[in-house]
Enzyme design. Structure first.
Site, PDB file in Angstrom:
ATOM      1  N   GLU A 179      10.492   1.015  10.224  1.00 43.73           N
ATOM      2  CA  GLU A 179      11.473   2.101  10.089  1.00 43.73           C
ATOM      3  C   GLU A 179      10.700   3.380  10.370  1.00 43.73           C
ATOM      4  O   GLU A 179       9.777   3.730   9.628  1.00 43.73           O
ATOM      5  CB  GLU A 179      12.078   2.077   8.684  1.00 43.73           C
ATOM      6  N   GLY A 235       6.982   4.682   8.566  1.00 47.43           N
ATOM      7  CA  GLY A 235       6.079   5.802   8.862  1.00 47.43           C
ATOM      8  C   GLY A 235       6.297   6.267  10.294  1.00 47.43           C
ATOM      9  O   GLY A 235       7.405   6.183  10.837  1.00 47.43           O
ATOM     10  N   CYS A 277      13.239  11.005   7.551  1.00 48.10           N
ATOM     11  CA  CYS A 277      13.189  10.491   8.922  1.00 48.10           C
ATOM     12  C   CYS A 277      14.518  10.687   9.624  1.00 48.10           C
ATOM     13  O   CYS A 277      14.568  10.791  10.839  1.00 48.10           O
ATOM     14  CB  CYS A 277      12.762   9.030   8.923  1.00 48.10           C
ATOM     15  N   LYS A 313       0.860  -1.190   0.000  1.00 50.31           N
ATOM     16  CA  LYS A 313       0.000   0.000   0.000  1.00 50.31           C
ATOM     17  C   LYS A 313       0.895   1.238   0.000  1.00 50.31           C
ATOM     18  O   LYS A 313       1.559   1.526   0.981  1.00 50.31           O
ATOM     19  CB  LYS A 313      -0.908   0.055   1.225  1.00 50.31           C
ATOM     20  N   GLU A 326       9.560  15.557  16.236  1.00 50.06           N
ATOM     21  CA  GLU A 326       9.918  15.459  14.817  1.00 50.06           C
ATOM     22  C   GLU A 326       9.012  16.405  14.035  1.00 50.06           C
ATOM     23  O   GLU A 326       7.792  16.259  14.045  1.00 50.06           O
ATOM     24  CB  GLU A 326       9.730  14.016  14.341  1.00 50.06           C
TER      25      GLU A 326
END
Ligand code: ADP
Length: 490
Positions: free
Chosen positions: A262, A240, A296, A187, A393
Site C-alpha cells: 500500500e 510506505g 497516502c 517492524k 507526493e
C-alpha cells in the site's frame, strides 16, 4: 467498555524492547535509538534497535508458533475470540493509547481518540468475526473423484509499516493475518514504535499465544531488510513509499515471497460547478490537512471548475487559516507538527519549489513557531500540471489548486499521474458522479465525501500506488493459500 474521554497529560512509555516469542528482549547488538517528540524535538525514550539477529529470533519464534505451536491447532472460532479480547483491551485503554500515539507521532490527541483508535478497534473486531468464515468449496471435476479446496494461512508474515497511522496500520496488518491463522513479525516505523509495542503486550494479555505476534523495532534497511530477505518469511505486507516497495520487490525475488503493497498517492479531489460548495470546502480542507497532510490518500490536487473557482478558493482559505496549530496533547489542537526533521525539510523544500515555479501561495507557507516541526496550513493557487507540487507526493499540509474548464479534459488530467490510490468528486449530478467513478483510475472513489474508511471496504492502489488490497474480505485473501484436494472414489 471504553472509558470516558479524558485527557492524559503524560502518557506512560511502558515498552521499549523487542517483543519476541512472548518475551521483552533488548536488541542482540545492545544498540538503541531515540524516538523523538516532534512537538518539542526532545527524545521520549530509547528503543531497542533490532537488526538481522533479532529478526532471526523473531522469525524462529513465529515459525514455531505457526508450524507446531498452539496457534496451528487452535479452532478458528477460538482465534476469533482472542482477537475480540485484544480489541476489548485496546478499548479499555483507549485514552492512554490515543495520548501515546499523539506523543510519538505528533497528531492531535483529539484525532487519535476520535479517528485512529475507533478504527483500530473496529478493524480487529471485523476480522475476528471472519476467523471461522474462511472456507473453500467443492469442485465438480470430471470422473469419479471428490475434489474440494481449502483456504489455508500463508504462514509467517513480515509486516513493515509507516509512521503516519502507527496503531491503525498495525491493526490493518494484524487483523487479517490473525484471522487467517498466520503468525507475524512486525517492524514498526523508526519514528513511531511505541504504540505498536504496547499493542504487542495487550495481545499477550488477551491470551494470544507467544510467538504469534513478534515486534522488532529498528530501521528500514537493517531490520526491515532482514524480514524481506529471510527465507522463513512466506509473505511481506508493506506500507510506505513506492521507492521502498521497489527495493523490497527486488530483494524478495530470490525467495518469491508473496507481496502486498500500500503505497503513495497524488489524489485528485474535484469540485464541479454544481457542488454544494460549503460541504465541498469542509471536505476538501479535511481531505488534505487531516493528520498534518500525512495521508497516502490526501486530496493534494484540488481541481476546481473555473466558474466557481474564486468563491471556492475563498472558502478554502478561510478554513485553512482557522486551523488551530499547537501542542498535540491539547484537546483544542487541530494540527500538530510533522513527524520529524526530514519530513519538515522535504515539505519546506516543496513550498519553496511551488513559489519558484510560479504558483501563488494564498495562505500559510511558513514554519509555525520556533520549536517542533510545525508547518502552517498552506494553499497554492494557480498551479499547473507540470509543477513539482502538482506531481510529487509532498506528504504535508500543502494543497495545490488547479482550475479546469472541460469535464473530459479534467478526467484526463486527474489520471495523468503514476499514482492511483484515491480520488473524490463533489457534485449534485448523479450521472457525472458515476462517470467520474468509472473513468478515474484509482482504488477508492469518494463522492461528496473524503477519507471515509471502514474495515469492510477494501483499500489500495492502482498503478504505483500499490499491489493487492487491504481491508474487507479482499484483504484476507493475500493471507491465505488455496489448496486443492482430490480424492479417487474407487
Ligand atoms: P516513509 O517515507 O513513510 O518513512 P518508507 O517507505 O521509507 O516511507 O518507510 C516505511 C517503512 O518501511 C518504515 O518502517 C521503514 O523503516 C521501512 N523501510 C525503509 N526502507 C526499507 C528497506 N530497504 N527494506 C525494508 N523496509 C524498509
Amino acid at each position: 467498555m471504553a472509558t470516558a474521554e479524558r485527557l492524559i497529560a503524560e502518557p506512560q512509555v511502558r515498552h521499549t524492547e523487542c517483543f519476541i516469542g512472548g518475551k521483552w528482549l533488548p536488541a542482540a547488538s545492545g544498540k538503541t535509538f531515540e524516538t523523538i517528540n516532534p512537538a518539542t524535538e526532545e527524545p521520549i525514550a530509547s528503543v531497542a534497535e533490532g537488526d538481522q539477529q533479532d529478526i532471526d529470533l523473531a522469525v524462529d519464534a513465529a515459525r514455531r508458533a505457526f508450524d507446531s505451536g498452539p496457534w496451528s491447532r487452535m479452532d478458528a472460532r477460538d482465534r476469533g475470540r482472542l482477537m475480540y479480547k485484544l480489541a476489548d483491551l485496546i478499548e479499555d485503554e483507549i485514552d492512554e493509547l490515543a495520548a501515546l500515539e499523539s506523543l510519538d507521532n505528533g497528531k492531535p490527541v483529539k484525532d487519535a481518540r476520535a479517528a485512529d483508535l475507533p478504527l483500530v478497534i473496529d478493524c480487529l473486531r471485523y476480522y475476528a468475526g471472519f476467523a471461522d468464515k474462511i472456507q473453500g468449496s467443492t469442485i465438480p471435476i470430471r470422473g469419479n473423484y471428490f475434489s474440494y479446496s481449502r483456504r489455508e494461512p500463508v504462514g509467517v508474515v513480515g509486516q513493515i509499516i509507516p509512521w503516519n497511522f502507527p496503531m491503525l496500520m498495525t491493526a490493518w496488518k494484524w487483523g487479517p493475518a490473525l484471522a487467517a491463522g498466520c503468525t507475524v513479525v512486525m517492524k514498526p516505523a523508526e519514528q513511531t514504535p511505541l504504540t505498536c509495542l504496547r499493542m504487542a503486550q495487550l495481545a499477550q494479555d488477551a491470551g494470544i499465544p507467544d510467538g504469534v505476534i513478534n515486534v522488532v523495532p529498528g530501521f528500514g534497511p537493517t531490520a526491515g531488510g532482514a524480514i524481506v530477505k529471510h527465507p522463513g518469511v512466506d509473505k511481506v505486507a508493506f506500507t510506505g513509499e513506492h521507492l521502498t516497495a521497489q527495493i523490497i520487490m527486488r530483494e524478495a525475488a530470490t525467495s518469491l515471497k508473496r507481496l502486498t503493497f500500500e503505497l503513495g498517492g497524488k489524489s485528485p479531489n474535484v469540485i464541479a460547478a454544481d457542488a454544494d460548495l460549503d460541504a465541498a470546502a469542509v471536505g476538501t480542507n479535511f481531505g488534505l490537512f487531516f493528520n498534518q497532510g500525512q495521508c497516502c490518500c490526501a486530496g493534494s490536487r484540488v481541481f476546481v471548475d473555473e466558474r466557481v473557482h474564486d468563491e471556492f478558493v475563498d472558502k478554502l482559505k478561510n478554513l485553512a487559516a482557522g486551523r488551530r496549530l499547537g501542542a498535540p496533547l491539547e484537546m483544542e489542537t487541530d494540527q500538530g507538527p510533522q513527524v520529524d526533521q526530514a519530513q519538515f525539510d522535504k515539505i519546506m523544500s516543496y513550498i519553496e519549489k511551488g513559489q519558484a515555479e510560479g504558483a501563488q501561495c494564498i495562505t500559510g507557507g511558513k514554519r509555525y513557531g520556533d520549536r517542533g516541526y510545525f508547518i502552517e496550513p498552506t494553499i497554492f493557487d494557480g498551479v499547473n500540471d507540470d509543477m513539482s507540487i502538482a506531481k510529487d507526493e509532498i506528504f504535508g499540509p500543502v494543497m495545490s489548486v488547479l482550475k479546469y474548464r472541460d469535464w473530459d479534459e479534467m478526467i484526463e488530467r486527474a489520471n495523468k499521474t503514476f499514482y492511483g490510490l484515491a480520488a473524490a468528486v463533489w457534485t449534485r449530478d448523479v450521472t457525472q458522479a458515476h462517470d467520474f467513478a468509472r473513468r478515474v483510475r484509482a482504488g477508492t472513489i469518494w463522492v461528496n465525501c473524503y477519507d471515509v474508511f471502514d474495515a469492510a471496504a477494501p483499500f489500495g492502489g492502482f498503478k504505483m500506488s500499490g499491489q493487492g488490497r487491504e481491508l474487507g474480505e479482499e484483504g484476507l485473501r493475500p493471507y491465505t493459500e488455496s489448496k486443492t484436494v482430490t480424492i479417487h472414489l474407487g
